[in-house]
Write a protein that holds these residues in place. Structure first.
Motif, mmCIF file in Angstrom:
data_model
loop_
_atom_site.group_PDB
_atom_site.id
_atom_site.type_symbol
_atom_site.label_atom_id
_atom_site.label_comp_id
_atom_site.label_asym_id
_atom_site.label_seq_id
_atom_site.Cartn_x
_atom_site.Cartn_y
_atom_site.Cartn_z
ATOM 1 N N ALA A 41 0.812 -1.217 0.000
ATOM 2 C CA ALA A 41 0.000 0.000 0.000
ATOM 3 C C ALA A 41 0.846 1.267 0.000
ATOM 4 C CB ALA A 41 -0.935 0.002 1.213
ATOM 5 N N THR A 61 -11.082 -7.194 -1.523
ATOM 6 C CA THR A 61 -11.040 -6.147 -0.498
ATOM 7 C C THR A 61 -9.623 -5.973 0.041
ATOM 8 O OG1 THR A 61 -13.320 -6.714 0.082
ATOM 9 C CG2 THR A 61 -12.098 -5.366 1.646
ATOM 10 N N ALA A 66 -7.190 -2.602 -0.443
ATOM 11 C CA ALA A 66 -6.499 -1.966 0.681
ATOM 12 C C ALA A 66 -4.993 -1.895 0.431
ATOM 13 C CB ALA A 66 -6.779 -2.734 1.967
ATOM 14 N N LEU A 103 -14.603 1.573 -0.290
ATOM 15 C CA LEU A 103 -13.286 2.074 0.107
ATOM 16 C C LEU A 103 -12.959 3.423 -0.518
ATOM 17 C CD1 LEU A 103 -11.071 -1.160 0.145
ATOM 18 C CD2 LEU A 103 -12.389 -0.113 1.990
#
Length: 458
Positions: free
Chosen positions: A138, A381, A385, A419
């Motif tokens: 990330a 998901t 992220a 998100l």
């Protein structure tokens, strides 16, 4: 050199880095099939303990040679010792700590890319838990550009995949429009052709280009046929945006795909010469997948995840616009169930990002795997992220041509809403200008939208 550890009065010994990496891999069916997996959790944990203490420099001195292999030579030739210097004194475990340190930025990690070898990033991934793989990936932003800008932090792009079992032009267009009306397709509108004939390849390129140009969509198109077919199509004047090819981590595995580095070099030069993209644009698209080398008996005694990371050395040679692992497509012989597919998807995304690639994932499973849509929801998901560049979406999540389960256009809508992950900025503007997703705006039906298109003759 041998690597060993004593745990609970038992000595565990691993004769080489190649064996150590294989034994340290989280459990997966492909490594067991190849006879490379640890014979139980104790040996796996012992291997991970040993691996954590291996200096990163060992991956340069104890090279996992494959005699005469061009990918091995490519990996050695790519290594930049200056870029490697900030972590050159670290062990694999120390490298993990450095990556996870809040003081280490995405820019710091990106600066290492050409100093890292695939085996190094595979090694550190094997001692990381899922949240580690997500947290580090990330941080890293890998941005590529063609007509849309992909990989910007906080955004999520999609491949609109309008496959059709007979490559019917109207069927392809209908599926593509279905996705576009749900906001899918900013990474690419890409079709896996049912055949690899040159006339079909050219026609599919023309159909996709007609959709893109007539609707003024800021995206790219791609017929995912073989690179040699793409070369012939470009020679014939077909409107080719991106050249696609599946690649793997050894010459022998790539030969199984019918491709060499020389062929890819030729294709990269040919597509750039077409001049369809702005100067400096990224023009290649690669797919990979754990198990590809093993299924071709071309893994040279290496575990499937390390071989997967080696495929990324091939991909990054060409500054691609898109790279994605097709994480569950090869089947349960290599990734048995949802747990193994989830782990592999996070590993592949992490390793690709560390090597500087614009990583996407086809979140998918074959119909005979022990997996279901809940597994895909969880992996989607987690990847969102982790900052995945793009995912692949098909009508209803069911690819009726390739006969496997993937993400749907609805799944992309879910993750964007939940998100807050908008598409590429140019595509987001196109969506807004066309009222897609705007409350109270009446959009044309699929039949009406299809009727407005002028498609090339079949």
């Amino acid at each position: 050199m041998p690597y060993r550890i004593d745990l609970n009065a038992t000595r565990y010994s691993f004769p080489s880095l190649k064996v150590l990496l294989a034994r340290a891999s989280p459990e997966r069916s492909g490594d067991a099939l190849a006879g490379l997996a640890a014979d139980g959790p104790l040996r796996r944990i012992a291997a991970q303990h040993v691996l954590a203490d291996v200096p990163l420099s060992d991956f340069l001195s104890d090279v996992m040679e494959v005699d005469g292999d061009g990918v091995t030579a490519l990996i050695a030739g790519q290594h930049d010792r200056t870029a490697f210097a900030p972590v050159a004194a670290l062990t694999v475990g120390g490298f993990r700590d450095w990556l996870l340190d809040p003081a280490t930025t995405g820019a710091d990690i990106a600066g290492l890319a050409w100093g890292l070898t695939p085996e190094m990033v595979a090694a550190v991934s094997k001692i990381m838990r899922a949240q580690d793989l997500i947290a580090v990936a990330a941080k890293v932003e890998v941005v590529t550009r063609f007509r849309s800008t992909l990989g910007l932090k906080g955004r999520l792009s999609t491949r609109n995949q309008p496959n059709h079992p007979t490559d019917d032009s109207q069927g392809i267009a209908l599926s593509a429009l279905d996705g576009l009306l749900m906001g899918a397709g900013d990474a690419v509108i890409g079709v896996n052709p049912a055949t690899d004939s040159l006339p079909d390849y050219i026609r599919i390129c023309e159909v996709l280009d007609a959709i893109r140009s007539q609707l003024a969509i800021p995206t790219q198109t791609c017929c995912l046929g073989h690179v040699t077919t793409a070369l012939a199509a470009m020679e014939a004047g077909a409107p080719v945006d991106l050249v696609f090819q599946s690649v793997a981590g050894s010459d022998k595995a790539n030969a199984g795909f019918g491709v060499t580095l020389a062929t890819l070099d030729e294709a990269a030069e040919a597509v750039a010469a077409l001049g369809r993209a702005p100067k400096g644009a990224n023009l290649m698209y690669f797919e990979t997948g754990q198990g590809a080398a093993l299924s071709a008996d071309a893994h040279h005694g290496m575990d499937q995840q390390t071989m997967e990371a080696r495929a990324y050395a091939v991909a990054r040679r060409y500054r691609p616009l898109l790279v994605n692992t097709v994480v569950g497509f090869i089947g349960p012989e290599y990734l048995a169930d949802g747990k193994q597919i989830t782990r592999a998807g996070l590993e592949d995304h992490f390793c690709g990002k560390l090597l500087g690639l614009p990583m996407g994932v086809d979140v998918c499973y074959t119909n005979h795997a022990w997996a279901d849509q809940d597994d895909l929801d969880i992996l989607l998901t987690a990847l969102a992220a982790a900052g995945v560049n793009f995912v692949i979406t098909v009508p209803g999540g069911d690819d009726i041509m390739l006969n496997y389960q993937s993400l749907s256009f609805h799944d992309a809508s879910y993750i964007r809403r939940t998100l807050g992950k908008p598409p590429a900025p140019e595509f987001a503007e196109w969506i807004a200008a066309n009222g897609i997703g705007t409350p109270g705006v009446t959009l044309p039906t699929l039949d009406a939208a299809l009727g407005q298109l002028r498609l090339p003759a079949a």
